[in-house]
Scaffold this motif. Structure first.
Motif, PDB file in Angstrom:
ATOM      1  N   LYS A  88     -10.164   5.036   9.688  1.00  0.00           N
ATOM      2  CA  LYS A  88      -8.715   4.851   9.614  1.00  0.00           C
ATOM      3  C   LYS A  88      -7.994   6.050  10.222  1.00  0.00           C
ATOM      4  N   ASP A 107      -4.394   4.564   0.629  1.00  0.00           N
ATOM      5  CA  ASP A 107      -5.265   3.604  -0.069  1.00  0.00           C
ATOM      6  C   ASP A 107      -6.701   4.104  -0.182  1.00  0.00           C
ATOM      7  N   GLU A 174      -3.347   3.156  -4.623  1.00  0.00           N
ATOM      8  CA  GLU A 174      -2.707   1.892  -4.256  1.00  0.00           C
ATOM      9  C   GLU A 174      -3.123   0.830  -5.272  1.00  0.00           C
TER      10      GLU A 174
END
Ligand code: GTP
Ligand code: MG
Length: 236
Positions: A88, A107, A174
């Motif tokens: 990511k 997250d 999250e």
């Protein structure tokens, strides 16, 4: 842990774990720091998830005690693997800097709370996020405004205090709140998405969208039934 950092390296640059000892010492040192960082990450985020899970369980038990109704079906939690964090970060062009990753990737710790009814989603969300030491950072209401795919859920990003021997740390988590119907839909859609590598044929996407509408109608009906049952049994 070490295995996941090894896996990350393998996928990123085709370096086998067994070859790590042949790396130049500065690279080996950087990797070792990275491994320690990820272990620290894992500990922090796992602890934050236990904190979140416990608070939700307390709310569930209290609610069951007071109202004779269990609003929470189940809770699943996961900490993103080092591999997914790196992927990511790479996709977003983020530097490998702990503070940057902590701030930008919200997250890393994820909790999914599956509830019986839509009203439970909002009630548990309210109760959880109104706790004085939970800091609400972001709310995305995909129930009120579903995604183009048809996806529905209430997404919340919170900072949760975790008390370590070294002090208290605010850890970002999250939390996705959704009903059983929303969860059923999302897991099937996820599988289909994966199967077609993100390129779902228009016909199937359209049918998925219809299924999402049907799931929402089902939620409304079940909630209506639930209310009727409660109205019948309310006066003692
Ligand atoms: P990410 O980079 O994926 O985190 O996107 P984002 O930051 O815009 O977050 P968003 O609020 O869209 O939610 C991301 C997460 O929600 C995903 O990891 C999934 O778990 C879930 N999600 C979002 N959209 C969909 C969808 O269309 N289908 C399914 N099955 N899940 C979804
Ligand atoms: Mg996200």
């Amino acid at each position: 842990g070490q295995a996941s950092v090894g896996a990350a390296l393998e996928s990123f640059r085709g370096t086998a774990v067994a070859d790590l000892s042949r790396l130049p010492s500065d690279v080996a040192e950087a990797l070792e720091r990275m491994r320690v960082d990820f272990e620290q990450f894992d500990l922090e985020y796992r602890s934050a998830l236990s904190e979140v899970e416990t608070r939700l369980e307390v709310l569930r038990d209290e609610y069951l005690h007071l109202h004779d109704h269990n609003p929470i079906e189940h809770i699943v939690t996961r900490v993103k693997s080092a591999q997914s964090i790196l992927r990511k970060a790479a996709r977003r062009g983020l530097p490998f800097d702990l503070e940057v990753l902590r701030r930008e990737i919200t997250d890393i710790a994820g909790a999914r709370v599956v509830l019986s009814f839509t009203e439970d989603v909002y009630r548990v969300f309210e109760l959880f996020t109104s706790q004085p030491d939970i800091h609400l950072l972001q709310v995305k209401d995909y129930i009120d405004e579903p995604k183009p795919s048809g996806y529905r859920s209430l997404h919340v990003i919170v900072a949760v205090p975790v008390h370590f021997s070294t002090g208290t740390q605010e850890v970002t988590v999250e939390v996705q709140f959704r009903t059983i119907a929303m969860d059923f839909w999302a897991s099937l859609e996820h599988k289909i998405h994966y199967k077609f590598d993100g390129d779902v044929p228009a016909e199937i996407a359209a049918e998925l969208n219809e299924a999402a509408t049907a799931a929402a109608a089902m939620d409304a009906r079940m909630e209506h039934l639930h209310r009727q049952v409660r109205a019948h049994s309310a006066p003692e």
